[in-house]
Design a protein around this motif. Structure first.
Motif, PDB file in Angstrom:
ATOM      1  N   ARG A 490     -37.084  27.764  64.132  1.00 15.13           N
ATOM      2  CA  ARG A 490     -36.306  28.979  64.314  1.00 15.13           C
ATOM      3  C   ARG A 490     -36.442  29.849  63.061  1.00 15.13           C
ATOM      4  O   ARG A 490     -36.317  29.370  61.935  1.00 15.13           O
ATOM      5  N   LEU A 491     -36.708  31.134  63.280  1.00 11.91           N
ATOM      6  CA  LEU A 491     -36.821  32.123  62.205  1.00 11.91           C
ATOM      7  C   LEU A 491     -35.716  33.156  62.407  1.00 11.91           C
ATOM      8  O   LEU A 491     -35.624  33.784  63.467  1.00 11.91           O
ATOM      9  N   ARG A 492     -34.898  33.324  61.378  1.00 10.98           N
ATOM     10  CA  ARG A 492     -33.764  34.233  61.474  1.00 10.98           C
ATOM     11  C   ARG A 492     -33.876  35.312  60.396  1.00 10.98           C
ATOM     12  O   ARG A 492     -34.077  35.014  59.209  1.00 10.98           O
ATOM     13  N   ILE A 493     -33.738  36.586  60.822  1.00 15.55           N
ATOM     14  CA  ILE A 493     -33.796  37.719  59.904  1.00 15.55           C
ATOM     15  C   ILE A 493     -32.479  38.477  60.040  1.00 15.55           C
ATOM     16  O   ILE A 493     -32.137  38.969  61.122  1.00 15.55           O
ATOM     17  N   THR A 494     -31.753  38.551  58.940  1.00 16.77           N
ATOM     18  CA  THR A 494     -30.454  39.222  58.946  1.00 16.77           C
ATOM     19  C   THR A 494     -30.341  40.128  57.728  1.00 16.77           C
ATOM     20  O   THR A 494     -31.101  40.011  56.772  1.00 16.77           O
ATOM     21  N   ALA A 495     -29.371  41.010  57.784  1.00 13.64           N
ATOM     22  CA  ALA A 495     -29.100  41.912  56.657  1.00 13.64           C
ATOM     23  C   ALA A 495     -27.606  42.170  56.592  1.00 13.64           C
ATOM     24  O   ALA A 495     -26.917  42.237  57.634  1.00 13.64           O
ATOM     25  N   ARG A 496     -27.085  42.330  55.376  1.00 13.27           N
ATOM     26  CA  ARG A 496     -25.670  42.632  55.220  1.00 13.27           C
ATOM     27  C   ARG A 496     -25.449  43.399  53.922  1.00 13.27           C
ATOM     28  O   ARG A 496     -26.274  43.357  53.005  1.00 13.27           O
ATOM     29  N   ASN A 497     -24.319  44.110  53.910  1.00 13.89           N
ATOM     30  CA  ASN A 497     -23.957  44.908  52.740  1.00 13.89           C
ATOM     31  C   ASN A 497     -23.215  44.032  51.731  1.00 13.89           C
ATOM     32  O   ASN A 497     -22.377  43.199  52.111  1.00 13.89           O
ATOM     33  N   VAL A 498     -23.515  44.233  50.440  1.00 17.46           N
ATOM     34  CA  VAL A 498     -22.857  43.498  49.365  1.00 17.46           C
ATOM     35  C   VAL A 498     -22.539  44.484  48.250  1.00 17.46           C
ATOM     36  O   VAL A 498     -23.385  45.288  47.865  1.00 17.46           O
TER      37      VAL A 498
END
Length: 759
Positions: A490-498
């Motif tokens: 499984r390959l997971r690509i995520t993004a979030r603000n920090v």
């Protein structure tokens, strides 16, 4: 006392002792015989006073010759004044011996006519020696050999005289039997002692001659060795006076041929080795201070530019005699021309860059093959859907092929930027657009065995980055993740603000999902502010600490030979450095690997923000802009391109715009075509690199002289968006980078026409 055994072991000294013993025995023997046989000797008259005088003369000359040789060798070895005085006395005795030589020769010739040749040689040698300077250090060249020859000749005469004297004495002996036996025994003992002494002297003379020849040969070999060196060498004494040097020193330092000489002062040499008023050599005061300490010091090395423009390496090294004698200490100066070495180092650097470029090109070629596969495959699929009710499906395949072509264009731009060390142009980018595109692309790139999950990025802040480079970085990470999961995963690509209110240490963040082994591209704290964290996470086996320590090294790869270039993570690192971000890699055995890109938030104006973002995504799929409208009147255009396929496309696009288009495959054909044009030539669209003597720039200058209102567009695959006009180009020229599309070509044509019109 310690010098006495050495003196006794010397061959010449042993010969003297044997000679003294023999002489003593002979004196005692002949003394006794003389007392007993005095009357008989007087009666017979066989004892010749001239023979006795001649013998004394011969022994004196022989002794003076031996002393001259021995004292000279001793003076050469130790430079003792006493040895020099000894040598002077011996030479004076040999010069004075010429006065009695005539009487000696007459006696010798009376005793044996076969000695005439030897006597003539000895006479000439004594005449030569009488003309020598009266100084031990001033012996003429070949003097030692002359003394050795004289010594040998006197030994021959001495042996002959001794034998004649023995025979003469034996004939005179007329005494009792025991007296005769005693006389014979004494004579034999003395003769043997004298012969032994002569033999020892002969052998010592030969050994001395051989030693002298060996020393001379060694000196010549050392001189030849010095002269064969590619660097200049100079040996100075502690007083700064030149002792020895080689010819290369004058060549390297650019000095006159006769400038270097024995005794030349170091300061005089330093005054000649000056560039722009600055001496290149170290001040003598510094060297004198180092010598006064009496301790070896590291060499002083300096690289500089010589007076003749060559790159020089100057080195000064101290030396001291083993016994610490002040007169045998000094320093060595070497001067090497390192121009070729520096060129070789630069060439090696260029070769290493070419090697890196070759490996980079292999990776780029791999990416191009993938892109061409996407283009050709989608075009073939689009050709299958040629029915009116299949327009939507056909358009989907054509859009995918078009996007792959855009990515090829971006990849080419990256390669050109790498070659020219140019930075990508960062702009504001919405990650939601990137994710929507990657969601469909990664499934085809990664393969069906790996599940790709792209998170929702609608609320993620825009980032300041070059879209094509960010897309390439994510694709590289995805491909690495695929290779880490050969059996699927499984390959997971995520993004979030920090947001960080203070500077943050990324290595101090909490460990997530057991991935405790971490590395960061830059250990310095991340500046406080708003950041976007983009994570690419796989479910593979993870990496070891050894692999993590070398993760960002260019050309480091764990894949088999030919399966990878080792540039993937290096390119990701370079991208993060360009945007002033960070890369954090966290892994754990059995916990997979997480690569986090920390990207700075883009500050966008509230008005027109969407338009700004849309302009920042040239590599992503977006609706094609309509082609510019045709000009108000039909223009006469000359297209010059050596690639027939590209030339046909340009001619077709300009023809569809309503222009009259002429075409040529090289500069000379274009010149002939322009010469036959009826009316005015309005526009020249030419490739910069053309076969033959006329390239695109030269052709444009020639045609602008004939048609001053001519608008010019240069095409080239070497151009980028920020490339300057080539050297020698005409004014108001417009550049068109390959590959280009129809709207890009028409925009360049319109801009060139407006520039010529002064709009």
């Amino acid at each position: 006392m310690g010098g006495m055994p050495d003196m006794l072991r010397h061959p010449a000294r042993r010969a003297h002792i044997l000679a003294l013993i023999g002489a003593g025995v002979l004196i005692v023997t002949f003394g006794g015989i003389g007392i007993e046989l005095g009357n008989d000797m007087a009666r017979h008259g066989n004892l010749d006073r001239q023979s006795t005088a001649a013998g004394s003369y011969l022994r004196g000359v022989h002794h003076a010759t031996s002393n001259a040789r021995i004292c000279h060798y001793a003076f050469e070895a130790e430079h003792n004044p006493a040895d020099g005085e000894c040598y002077l006395q011996a030479i004076t005795q040999l010069s004075d011996a010429r006065a009695g030589f005539d009487d000696f020769r007459s006696v010798q010739l009376r005793e044996g006519s076969g000695r005439r040749e030897v006597l003539e040689v000895v006479e000439k040698q004594l005449q030569t020696i009488s003309a020598w300077p009266r100084a031990a250090e001033a012996m003429p060249q070949g003097g030692a050999a002359l003394l050795a020859t004289l010594d040998q000749n006197l030994s021959v005469l001495s042996r002959a005289s001794t034998l004649d004297q023995a025979d003469r004495v034996a004939n005179m002996l007329r005494n009792t039997s025991w007296q005769r036996r005693l006389a014979v025994l004494g004579i034999l003992t003395g003769v043997l002692s004298m012969i032994s002494a002569g033999w020892v002297l002969d052998r010592s003379s030969l050994a001395a001659a051989r030693a002298e020849a060996s020393s001379r040969d060694l000196a010549l070999r050392l001189r030849a060795t010095l002269d064969s060196l590619s660097l200049g060498v100079a040996v100075f004494g502690a007083d700064g006076r030149l002792w020895h040097w080689n010819e290369q020193l004058a060549t390297v330092l650019g000095l006159g041929k006769d400038f270097l000489r024995t005794g030349l002062s170091y300061n005089a040499l330093s005054g000649m080795v000056v560039v722009d008023g600055v001496p290149l050599l170290e001040p003598f005061e510094h060297i004198e201070s180092s010598l006064s300490k009496g301790e070896l010091a590291p060499p002083v090395v300096v690289e500089c530019k010589g007076g003749n423009g060559a790159d020089l390496e100057l080195c000064r090294t101290l030396f001291f005699a083993p016994d610490g004698a002040a007169e045998r200490r000094g320093f060595v100066l070497t001067a090497a021309d390192i121009t070729m070495r520096l060129r070789s180092e630069r060439a090696l650097g260029e070769a290493q860059k070419l090697r890196a470029l070759g490996q980079l090109t292999a990776g780029i070629a791999h990416d191009f093959k993938n892109l061409l596969t996407v283009i050709l495959g989608n075009l073939e699929l689009a050709a299958e859907y040629d029915q009116p009710d299949q327009v939507e499906q056909r358009q989907e395949y054509l859009s995918a092929a078009t996007h792959a072509g855009h990515r090829s264009e971006a990849l080419t731009g990256q390669l050109l930027s790498f070659m020219r060390r140019q930075r990508g142009a960062p702009d504001s980018l919405q990650l939601s657009d990137l994710f929507s595109f990657l969601g469909g692309l990664l499934g085809r790139v990664i393969g069906p065995r790996i599940v790709v999950e792209c998170g929702v990025a609608a609320d993620v802040w825009p980032v300041r980055a070059d879209p094509a480079q960010l897309e390439s970085a994510v694709l590289n990470l995805a491909i690495n993740a695929r290779d880490a999961m050969p059996s699927g995963g499984r390959l997971r690509i995520t993004a979030r603000n920090v947001t960080f209110s203070v500077n943050a240490d990324l290595m101090g963040l909490p460990v997530e999902e057991g991935r405790s082994i971490r590395v960061v591209s830059d250990p310095s704290p991340l500046p406080a502010g708003d950041w976007v964290r983009l994570d690419v996470v796989d479910s593979g086996f993870g990496m070891t600490r050894e692999v993590m320590d070398r993760l960002f090294e260019p050309f480091f790869t764990t894949k088999r030979e030919g399966a990878g270039t080792g540039l993937g993570m290096a390119m990701v690192l370079a991208f993060s450095q360009q945007v002033n971000g960070r890369v954090v890699v966290a892994t754990g055995r059995g916990s997979g690997t997480e690569v986090s890109l920390w990207l700075p938030r883009a500050i966008m104006a509230s008005a027109g923000a969407e338009g700004t973002v849309a302009e920042a995504m040239p590599a992503l799929a977006r609706p094609a802009s309509p082609a510019p409208q045709a000009q108000a009147r039909s223009l006469q255009v000359l297209v010059v391109e050596d690639d027939a396929a590209i030339r046909d496309i340009v001619v077709t696009i300009l023809g569809m715009a309503g222009h009259k288009v002429l075409e040529a495959g090289d500069g000379e054909q274009a010149f002939d075509t322009a010469a036959g044009v009826e009316g005015t030539l309005d526009l020249l669209v030419t490739d910069i690199q053309l076969p033959g003597p006329l390239d695109g720039v030269t052709l444009s200058r020639v045609l602008v002289e004939r048609y001053p209102a001519l608008a010019v567009v240069y095409m080239s695959g070497d151009l980028t968006a920020d490339s300057p006009p080539p050297e020698g180009s005409v004014s108001n020229v417009r550049l068109l980078a390959k590959p280009f599309r129809r709207d890009g070509l028409m925009e360049a044509v319109t801009a060139a026409l407006r520039a010529r019109a002064g709009v």
